[in-house]
Design an enzyme around this catalytic site. Structure first.
Site, mmCIF file in Angstrom:
data_model
loop_
_atom_site.group_PDB
_atom_site.id
_atom_site.type_symbol
_atom_site.label_atom_id
_atom_site.label_comp_id
_atom_site.label_asym_id
_atom_site.label_seq_id
_atom_site.Cartn_x
_atom_site.Cartn_y
_atom_site.Cartn_z
ATOM 1 N N CYS A 250 0.855 -1.182 -0.206
ATOM 2 C CA CYS A 250 0.052 0.015 0.317
ATOM 3 C C CYS A 250 0.478 1.310 0.367
ATOM 4 C CB CYS A 250 -1.120 -0.360 1.175
ATOM 5 S SG CYS A 250 -0.360 0.168 3.011
ATOM 6 N N ARG A 251 0.122 2.216 0.189
ATOM 7 C CA ARG A 251 1.402 3.786 0.135
ATOM 8 C C ARG A 251 2.310 3.957 1.453
ATOM 9 N NH1 ARG A 251 1.587 8.024 2.749
ATOM 10 N NH2 ARG A 251 0.229 7.779 4.061
#
Length: 98
Positions: A63-64
């Protein structure tokens, strides 16, 4: 939960290993760039898409920053899937993107 560093994922890809990477960011985030070959399944859809995953394969979750992929990893691990969370997420990724 197993974890892997972004530089280790990059090295495995550079060595020619085929990794099953799932990017759990939202579609608009992924549109800005993702790890080559990663499949986008937003976190909110993991529960509904898990039946499409092969329990015999190991999946690297991204993810980020590592938080959402960590939650996805915990959930999938609890469902019997083999998963690894990429710590630091795309913020720490220095490899190629598509």
């Amino acid at each position: 939960m197993k974890e892997i560093l972004p530089k280790d994922v990059e090295q495995k890809l550079n060595d020619g290993l085929v990794l099953n990477i799932i990017d759990v960011r939202e579609t608009e985030e992924v549109a800005e760039g993702k790890i080559p070959g990663a499949v986008n399944i937003p976190l909110g859809l993991i529960e509904f898409c898990k039946q499409d995953l092969d329990r015999s394969k190991e999946y690297v979750l991204v993810c980020r920053s590592g938080g959402r992929s960590g939650r996805a990893a915990e959930y999938l691990e609890g469902q019997g899937y083999r998963v690894v969370n990429m710590t630091g997420g795309m913020l720490a990724w220095e490899g190629k993107m598509e």
